[in-house]
Design a protein around this motif. Structure first.
Motif, PDB file in Angstrom:
ATOM      1  N   ALA A  24      37.560  38.105  43.910  1.00 14.55           N
ATOM      2  CA  ALA A  24      36.944  37.930  42.586  1.00 14.55           C
ATOM      3  C   ALA A  24      35.565  37.287  42.736  1.00 14.55           C
ATOM      4  O   ALA A  24      35.345  36.467  43.626  1.00 14.55           O
ATOM      5  CB  ALA A  24      37.831  37.068  41.700  1.00 14.55           C
ATOM      6  N   SER A  25      34.665  37.660  41.848  1.00 13.74           N
ATOM      7  CA  SER A  25      33.333  37.049  41.849  1.00 13.74           C
ATOM      8  C   SER A  25      33.391  35.684  41.178  1.00 13.74           C
ATOM      9  O   SER A  25      34.341  35.368  40.459  1.00 13.74           O
ATOM     10  CB  SER A  25      32.344  37.947  41.110  1.00 13.74           C
ATOM     11  OG  SER A  25      32.624  37.944  39.719  1.00 13.74           O
ATOM     12  N   SER A  27      31.605  34.760  38.730  1.00 13.65           N
ATOM     13  CA  SER A  27      31.559  34.989  37.278  1.00 13.65           C
ATOM     14  C   SER A  27      32.947  35.277  36.728  1.00 13.65           C
ATOM     15  O   SER A  27      33.325  34.760  35.670  1.00 13.65           O
ATOM     16  CB  SER A  27      30.634  36.162  36.947  1.00 13.65           C
ATOM     17  OG  SER A  27      29.317  35.851  37.298  1.00 13.65           O
ATOM     18  N   GLU A  28      33.708  36.102  37.441  1.00 12.79           N
ATOM     19  CA  GLU A  28      35.076  36.424  36.997  1.00 12.79           C
ATOM     20  C   GLU A  28      35.957  35.170  37.000  1.00 12.79           C
ATOM     21  O   GLU A  28      36.715  34.935  36.057  1.00 12.79           O
ATOM     22  CB  GLU A  28      35.689  37.497  37.902  1.00 12.79           C
ATOM     23  CG  GLU A  28      35.048  38.854  37.760  1.00 12.79           C
ATOM     24  CD  GLU A  28      35.509  39.840  38.838  1.00 12.79           C
ATOM     25  OE1 GLU A  28      35.660  41.019  38.488  1.00 12.79           O
ATOM     26  OE2 GLU A  28      35.701  39.428  40.002  1.00 12.79           O
ATOM     27  N   ARG A  31      34.928  32.898  34.114  1.00 15.74           N
ATOM     28  CA  ARG A  31      35.466  33.384  32.821  1.00 15.74           C
ATOM     29  C   ARG A  31      36.945  33.081  32.683  1.00 15.74           C
ATOM     30  O   ARG A  31      37.424  32.690  31.620  1.00 15.74           O
ATOM     31  CB  ARG A  31      35.240  34.902  32.699  1.00 15.74           C
ATOM     32  CG  ARG A  31      33.991  35.287  31.980  1.00 15.74           C
ATOM     33  CD  ARG A  31      33.970  36.755  31.603  1.00 15.74           C
ATOM     34  NE  ARG A  31      34.264  37.668  32.686  1.00 15.74           N
ATOM     35  CZ  ARG A  31      33.373  38.120  33.572  1.00 15.74           C
ATOM     36  NH1 ARG A  31      32.116  37.741  33.491  1.00 15.74           N
ATOM     37  NH2 ARG A  31      33.730  38.947  34.521  1.00 15.74           N
ATOM     38  N   GLU A  32      37.681  33.257  33.773  1.00  9.95           N
ATOM     39  CA  GLU A  32      39.136  33.054  33.754  1.00  9.95           C
ATOM     40  C   GLU A  32      39.514  31.579  33.614  1.00  9.95           C
ATOM     41  O   GLU A  32      40.433  31.238  32.887  1.00  9.95           O
ATOM     42  CB  GLU A  32      39.732  33.637  35.046  1.00  9.95           C
ATOM     43  CG  GLU A  32      41.222  33.477  35.206  1.00  9.95           C
ATOM     44  CD  GLU A  32      42.029  34.486  34.401  1.00  9.95           C
ATOM     45  OE1 GLU A  32      43.187  34.187  34.096  1.00  9.95           O
ATOM     46  OE2 GLU A  32      41.483  35.558  34.060  1.00  9.95           O
ATOM     47  N   ILE A  57      32.282  43.755  44.496  1.00  9.23           N
ATOM     48  CA  ILE A  57      31.574  42.929  43.510  1.00  9.23           C
ATOM     49  C   ILE A  57      30.249  43.580  43.135  1.00  9.23           C
ATOM     50  O   ILE A  57      29.891  43.657  41.955  1.00  9.23           O
ATOM     51  CB  ILE A  57      31.368  41.487  44.038  1.00  9.23           C
ATOM     52  CG1 ILE A  57      32.722  40.759  44.097  1.00  9.23           C
ATOM     53  CG2 ILE A  57      30.379  40.721  43.172  1.00  9.23           C
ATOM     54  CD1 ILE A  57      32.679  39.400  44.754  1.00  9.23           C
ATOM     55  N   LYS A  60      31.021  46.505  40.861  1.00  9.05           N
ATOM     56  CA  LYS A  60      31.385  46.040  39.512  1.00  9.05           C
ATOM     57  C   LYS A  60      30.135  45.654  38.725  1.00  9.05           C
ATOM     58  O   LYS A  60      30.003  45.974  37.546  1.00  9.05           O
ATOM     59  CB  LYS A  60      32.323  44.836  39.580  1.00  9.05           C
ATOM     60  CG  LYS A  60      33.742  45.131  39.964  1.00  9.05           C
ATOM     61  CD  LYS A  60      34.539  43.835  40.012  1.00  9.05           C
ATOM     62  CE  LYS A  60      35.814  43.973  40.795  1.00  9.05           C
ATOM     63  NZ  LYS A  60      36.503  42.677  40.955  1.00  9.05           N
ATOM     64  N   ASN A  61      29.207  44.938  39.398  1.00  5.40           N
ATOM     65  CA  ASN A  61      27.970  44.529  38.720  1.00  5.40           C
ATOM     66  C   ASN A  61      27.124  45.737  38.316  1.00  5.40           C
ATOM     67  O   ASN A  61      26.541  45.752  37.238  1.00  5.40           O
ATOM     68  CB  ASN A  61      27.157  43.578  39.601  1.00  5.40           C
ATOM     69  CG  ASN A  61      27.781  42.207  39.701  1.00  5.40           C
ATOM     70  OD1 ASN A  61      28.553  41.815  38.835  1.00  5.40           O
ATOM     71  ND2 ASN A  61      27.457  41.476  40.750  1.00  5.40           N
ATOM     72  N   LYS A  64      28.719  47.200  35.268  1.00  2.81           N
ATOM     73  CA  LYS A  64      28.449  46.368  34.088  1.00  2.81           C
ATOM     74  C   LYS A  64      27.022  46.621  33.584  1.00  2.81           C
ATOM     75  O   LYS A  64      26.790  46.716  32.383  1.00  2.81           O
ATOM     76  CB  LYS A  64      28.635  44.886  34.404  1.00  2.81           C
ATOM     77  CG  LYS A  64      30.075  44.461  34.530  1.00  2.81           C
ATOM     78  CD  LYS A  64      30.157  42.983  34.890  1.00  2.81           C
ATOM     79  CE  LYS A  64      31.577  42.603  35.228  1.00  2.81           C
ATOM     80  NZ  LYS A  64      31.653  41.219  35.709  1.00  2.81           N
TER      81      LYS A  64
END
Length: 186
Positions: A24-25, A27-28, A31-32, A57, A60-61, A64
């Motif tokens: 996981a990044s 940022s993730e 957020r979690e 990652i 994913k970016n 996004k």
């Protein structure tokens, strides 16, 4: 003695480390867990992601960013369509009154014959200076454009007037569509 906050913090650190180890990044994880990325960075600095995890990652970016760009494009297009519809609706109301006025019809006919659009601008070109003066008066009267906003250029024996405002162009184009629609129905 172990405090509640300490247990709470240890649970967050454990969860953050598990998430980071699974790729996981920051940022993730932030957020979690609701923990700042700077804090997470300190807690997790000893964990190195594999090349595959780093690639995931990055991908994913990219996705996004693509979604963000697409959403922005959709929003801009939606706003443009709304503005165009508003202008067209206003033009429908105006055309009922304006069609009774010979000067309006004359100016719109002149624009249809000698006018053009260039990007966001209304343009009209003629070698006849009297016609140019008539079009300037027409633009001022029906489009509400101040004479100072009308650019004039000489091209040999021709003169061009130009108004660089998209709302003005949309209004003229709407009037043209409505006139054509009206005469098609006769």
């Amino acid at each position: 003695m172990i405090s509640y906050n300490m247990v709470y913090t240890i649970q967050f650190i454990k969860k953050a480390r598990e998430m980071r180890l699974s790729g996981a990044s920051l940022s993730e994880i932030s957020r979690e867990t609701g923990i700042a990325k700077s804090t997470l960075s300190n807690w997790l600095k000893d964990i190195r992601l594999t090349k595959a995890q780093q690639g995931d990652i990055v991908e994913k970016n990219k996705n996004k960013m693509s979604k963000g760009r697409l959403n922005s494009l959709i929003t801009r297009k939606s706003k443009r369509i709304h503005r165009e519809n508003s202008i067209y609706t206003q033009a429908e109301k105006e055309i009922v009154e304006y069609m009774k006025d010979p000067f309006f019809n004359y100016g719109l006919a002149l624009y249809t014959l000698g006018g053009s659009k260039n990007g966001n601008a209304v343009q009209f070109t003629s070698s006849n200076n009297q016609i140019i003066k008539v079009m300037i008066k027409w633009i001022e009267r029906y489009l509400g454009v101040d004479g100072e906003l009308i650019k004039q250029r000489e091209y040999g024996s021709h003169r061009r007037i130009e108004i660089s405002r998209i709302d003005v162009l949309r209004r003229v184009l709407s009037w043209q569509k409505l006139i054509i629609k009206y005469y098609d129905n006769l």
